[in-house]
Design an enzyme around this catalytic site. Structure first.
Site, PDB file in Angstrom:
ATOM      1  N   HIS A  26       0.837  -1.203   0.000  1.00  0.00           N
ATOM      2  CA  HIS A  26       0.000   0.000   0.000  1.00  0.00           C
ATOM      3  C   HIS A  26       0.871   1.252   0.000  1.00  0.00           C
ATOM      4  O   HIS A  26       0.693   2.150  -0.826  1.00  0.00           O
ATOM      5  CB  HIS A  26      -0.916  -0.027   1.225  1.00  0.00           C
ATOM      6  CG  HIS A  26      -1.835   1.142   1.311  1.00  0.00           C
ATOM      7  ND1 HIS A  26      -3.187   1.044   1.029  1.00  0.00           N
ATOM      8  CD2 HIS A  26      -1.632   2.444   1.645  1.00  0.00           C
ATOM      9  CE1 HIS A  26      -3.754   2.229   1.194  1.00  0.00           C
ATOM     10  NE2 HIS A  26      -2.820   3.099   1.568  1.00  0.00           N
ATOM     11  N   GLU A  27       1.814   1.313   0.939  1.00  0.00           N
ATOM     12  CA  GLU A  27       2.648   2.508   1.056  1.00  0.00           C
ATOM     13  C   GLU A  27       3.649   2.618  -0.087  1.00  0.00           C
ATOM     14  O   GLU A  27       3.898   3.710  -0.593  1.00  0.00           O
ATOM     15  CB  GLU A  27       3.370   2.507   2.406  1.00  0.00           C
ATOM     16  CG  GLU A  27       2.442   2.608   3.611  1.00  0.00           C
ATOM     17  CD  GLU A  27       1.583   3.865   3.589  1.00  0.00           C
ATOM     18  OE1 GLU A  27       2.027   4.900   3.032  1.00  0.00           O
ATOM     19  OE2 GLU A  27       0.459   3.827   4.105  1.00  0.00           O
ATOM     20  N   HIS A  30       2.046   4.174  -3.147  1.00  0.00           N
ATOM     21  CA  HIS A  30       1.980   5.636  -3.099  1.00  0.00           C
ATOM     22  C   HIS A  30       3.300   6.244  -3.570  1.00  0.00           C
ATOM     23  O   HIS A  30       3.334   7.162  -4.399  1.00  0.00           O
ATOM     24  CB  HIS A  30       1.697   6.119  -1.670  1.00  0.00           C
ATOM     25  CG  HIS A  30       0.308   5.887  -1.199  1.00  0.00           C
ATOM     26  ND1 HIS A  30      -0.807   6.171  -1.952  1.00  0.00           N
ATOM     27  CD2 HIS A  30      -0.159   5.431   0.005  1.00  0.00           C
ATOM     28  CE1 HIS A  30      -1.898   5.880  -1.255  1.00  0.00           C
ATOM     29  NE2 HIS A  30      -1.530   5.429  -0.076  1.00  0.00           N
TER      30      HIS A  30
END
Length: 235
Positions: A26-27, A30
């Site tokens: 997820h991170e 980004h």
């Protein structure tokens, strides 16, 4: 109370891998999308990586989930260390920030899809390995769907809030963006304080069920089908 360390290690293994992968991807997503659109802040800080140690937040990733387990909360809640994004470095800041924000939930949906497809390999493995893989992949599907739905809520600093800020008219985007410093407190209040007050007043206020559990359970039949399961999983 006596604890079987091998049993605890087994439980930790089926939970730790899905959670760490969900947070890491997820991170990292980004940071990767921000980098691809012109902002190398996260890349220079080593955040465009699948190393979970780079993304773990000591409170949100460790202490908060542990506290909820000790308090026997009906669900777990946590968050990772946010990936820094220098919006002004993006080529088209308002538009590109929508893509950067959407990358995290999209990564979780992709990981849930991969986990569901890998579930079809379970019958090919020996019993012990099959049981471990089945439990791990089930948890991975659910954890990733919960993270995707949670982060798509239109409240800054969640990804959905940043997406909303990027696509709404300026007259609506500006006041919504100003909520970012209060967003986490609004979220915690909605999930924990409101249900408590509701119980005191004799009201059934289940914000988590309405906003998270219901959408996840709506999606689970599709992912259960990808996994070849005869019955849909439930959160």
């Amino acid at each position: 109370m006596d604890f079987d360390l091998s049993e605890l290690a087994y439980i930790a293994s089926v939970w730790a891998l899905p959670v760490l992968l969900a947070i890491t991807l997820h991170e990292a997503a980004h940071g990767f999308i921000a980098w691809s659109y012109g902002d190398d802040t996260a890349y220079k800080l080593g955040r465009v990586t699948m190393n979970p140690l780079k993304h773990i937040h000591p409170i949100g990733t460790i202490l908060l989930p542990l506290a909820l387990i000790v308090l026997k909360a009906p669900f777990l809640f946590g968050y990772a260390k946010p990936v820094p994004v220098a919006t002004h470095r993006l080529r088209k800041p308002r538009r590109d920030m929508v893509y950067v924000a959407a990358a995290g939930p999209m990564a979780n949906l992709i990981l849930a899809t991969i986990s569901a497809l890998l579930y079809n390999l379970v019958p090919l493995l020996p019993d012990a390995a099959a049981l471990w893989l089945a439990q791990t992949l089930r948890i991975s599907i659910i954890v990733n769907l919960v993270l995707a739905v949670l982060n798509l809520l239109p409240l800054p600093p969640l990804d959905g809030g940043r997406i909303a800020v990027g696509i709404l008219p300026i007259s609506l985007a500006v006041p919504l963006a100003r909520l970012e410093r209060y967003g986490i407190f609004i979220l915690l209040g909605a999930f924990f304080l409101l249900p408590y007050l509701g119980r005191e007043l004799g009201l059934d206020i289940r914000v988590f069920d309405w906003l998270i559990r219901a959408p996840v359970n709506w999606m689970l039949p599709f992912f259960s089908g990808l996994a070849g399961l005869p019955e849909a999983m439930r959160l």
